[in-house]
Design a protein around this motif. Structure first.
Motif, short mmCIF file in Angstrom:
data_model
loop_
_atom_site.label_atom_id
_atom_site.label_comp_id
_atom_site.label_asym_id
_atom_site.label_seq_id
_atom_site.Cartn_x
_atom_site.Cartn_y
_atom_site.Cartn_z
N LYS A 198 0.87 -1.22 -0.08
CA LYS A 198 0.11 0.15 -0.10
C LYS A 198 0.75 1.38 0.05
CE LYS A 198 -3.77 2.14 2.63
NZ LYS A 198 -4.76 1.88 3.76
N LEU A 199 1.85 1.30 0.84
CA LEU A 199 2.84 2.19 0.92
C LEU A 199 3.43 2.53 -0.35
CD1 LEU A 199 4.31 4.51 2.71
CD2 LEU A 199 6.38 2.63 2.77
N LEU A 200 4.11 1.54 -1.10
CA LEU A 200 4.83 1.81 -2.38
C LEU A 200 3.84 2.12 -3.42
CD1 LEU A 200 7.07 -1.39 -2.17
CD2 LEU A 200 7.66 1.23 -1.78
N SER A 201 2.70 1.80 -3.64
CA SER A 201 1.60 2.11 -4.69
C SER A 201 1.34 3.45 -4.39
CB SER A 201 0.38 1.06 -4.70
OG SER A 201 -0.35 0.97 -3.38
N GLN A 202 1.01 3.96 -3.31
CA GLN A 202 0.19 5.23 -3.14
C GLN A 202 1.55 6.19 -3.30
OE1 GLN A 202 -2.34 5.89 0.27
NE2 GLN A 202 -3.10 4.00 0.03
#
Length: 519
Positions: A275-279
């Motif tokens: 989630k962190l990387l995609s956002q």
């Protein structure tokens, strides 16, 4: 001006035109037009040169005709020095007739400069002429506010086949030249601003300013940024991710020893990292990731998978892995061996190795296994270039006498070196620093303005000084978006920039980490 500059030069680096999806051609042309428009109040009717074509010949002719510049010439060159040398060949002869002094000079912009201040630029040019300078530039103004002024004498003094940057050459040989260093208040070096449109973050900063108005004065910049923190804090540049809050060591310099048992030995859910990387990708700016926090990241059962996922992120600049390097690294070494060269270049391994003395190592880290660490270091060095491996020495009183011998050994082995300042975590730990390097004047906190600190439980702390504390949380990636969490930090940055540190719900007044910069 008795002897005004004879040309305007735009030196465009390769990354200005190669960054994926972050810089669009229409804005490049708009920024060029704004730059030339402002320059026309200072100089006009002289040729404009560039080393790269990012617009069509028809557009170049249109720009030159509209803005009173007679020529717009592209000179392709292999290096900055070669480019400037070709320009010097074209420039007219010296107007002084003095064989001892060639006053011929030209303006250099490293990228475009739509935020250029014409008044300051005119003052810089006048001082260059008044003091018969060979090279004039500003140290305290952000790139893009004023140009550099280079004389033909300076360019001709560069060594044959020199391929480096001219500013770097000057810095190493400054006593050999008549140099005028232009200074004006306010001094914004601490802000690390860049208005030269040569990287995605600079482009976004310029876009935000120019939406407000086109004609900015330099002394208006700071107050605007403080009043609109979201413009300066457009997106994080550094994500510190605690993969595993746990460790087999009991280091005397780690605040993990003060955690409650239920707050320890937590591993990050891989979906949280996803989630962190995609956002982070959706925010659209380059960033770095550090696998660090209060624990040993290599102990995460899916460590190699998380490394691979992170390296696949398109906007990732660098992945830092902070490790004491004592665990089983066989899978990690296999992963490194399988990486493509461009992926491997993004990996930086930081090895916490503050001593080479076994007895001291045992006292500092709480475990006597330095031999295992050195074996792992040797094994990793077989698959990762030593230029990507950084040995970190913590500057504390217990090992300060060892620094010289430690440094010489690391240099001899060919590793990169980090001399790390001691962090007491706002006096949670005893003060052990060997020296105090804290600046006398306090500015805003770089960690609040650029960093995200993600705990293994998904909580995002205000800063790295409050790890594991829900009291100092500004959100949790299990339920909040990265954009929402980042926006919650805007008021804290404003308070920090205004010097109202006591109003921030973190131990800012007892912290000396505010001036350290990660990425």
């Amino acid at each position: 001006m008795k002897y005004p500059p004879q040309a305007i030069v735009f030196y465009l680096k390769e990354d200005l035109i190669s960054v994926k999806g972050n810089i669009d051609q229409p804005n490049q042309l708009r920024y060029l037009e704004l730059t030339l428009k402002k320059l026309s109040s200072v100089l006009k009717g002289i040729p404009v040169y560039s080393n790269r074509r990012i617009w069509t010949p028809e557009e170049s002719e249109k720009i030159g005709t509209q803005l009173e510049y007679s020529d717009f010439i592209i000179i392709e060159s292999g290096s900055e020095a070669e480019f400037f040398s070709k320009i010097c060949d074209i420039l007219p002869s010296s107007r002084t007739g003095d064989p001892e002094w060639d006053e011929t000079c030209f303006l250099v912009f490293d990228g475009f400069a739509p935020m250029m201040d014409p008044t300051l630029t005119k003052e810089l040019i006048l001082r260059h002429e008044k003091y018969l300078a060979q090279y004039s530039y500003s140290e305290n103004l952000p790139p893009g506010i004023v140009p550099r002024v280079l004389s033909r004498e300076f360019v001709r003094s560069l060594p044959a086949e020199y391929s480096g940057g001219t500013q770097d050459f000057l810095a190493k040989n400054i006593n050999q030249f008549d140099t005028e260093i232009f200074y004006t208040s306010p001094d914004l070096r601490q802000w690390r601003l860049d208005f030269s449109a040569n990287n995605p973050r600079s482009f976004r900063l310029l876009s935000s300013f120019l939406k407000e108005k086109e004609n900015w004065k330099y002394d208006e910049i700071q107050s605007f940024l403080i009043s609109r923190p979201e413009i300066f804090r457009s997106a994080p540049s550094y994500y510190e991710v605690e993969l595993y809050r746990g460790c087999e060591y009991e280091c005397i310099f780690c605040p993990r020893q003060n955690l409650k048992p239920e707050e320890d030995n937590i591993k990050l859910d891989p979906q949280i990292l996803d989630k962190l990387l995609s956002q982070a990708e959706n925010l659209g700016l380059p960033y770095s990731v550090c696998f660090g926090g209060l624990g040993e990241p290599t102990l995460h059962p899916q460590f190699t998978e998380l490394v691979r996922k992170t390296l696949a992120s398109s906007n990732l600049k660098e992945l830092f892995i902070e490790s004491a390097l004592y665990s089983d690294l066989s899978d990690f070494i296999k992963l490194l061996s399988s990486l493509k060269e461009e992926e491997k270049k993004k990996v930086s391994l930081i090895v916490n190795l503050t001593t080479r003395d076994k007895k001291v190592y045992s006292a500092l880290y709480g475990k006597d296994n330095m031999d295992k660490v050195l074996q792992n270091l040797s094994a990793v060095s077989q698959v990762l270039p030593k230029s990507s491996i950084h040995l970190q020495f913590l500057k504390i009183q217990e090992v300060d006498p060892e620094l010289d011998s430690w440094y010489e050994q690391a240099q001899k082995e060919g590793y990169e070196i980090i001399l790390q300042k001691y962090n007491s975590y706002s006096d949670v730990l005893p003060q052990r620093r060997a020296s105090d390097l804290t600046p006398l004047g306090r500015d805003f906190c770089w960690h609040i303005s650029r960093d995200i600190y993600l705990n293994a439980n998904g909580e995002v702390s205000i800063c790295k000084q409050t790890p594991g504390s829900k009291k100092h949380s500004i959100g949790n990636l299990n339920k909040d978006s990265l954009e929402q969490i980042w926006a919650k930090g805007n008021p804290f940055f404003t308070s920090s920039a205004k010097g109202a540190h006591e109003s921030i719900p973190a131990p800012c007044l007892s912290c000396d980490e505010w001036y350290t910069f990660n990425a």
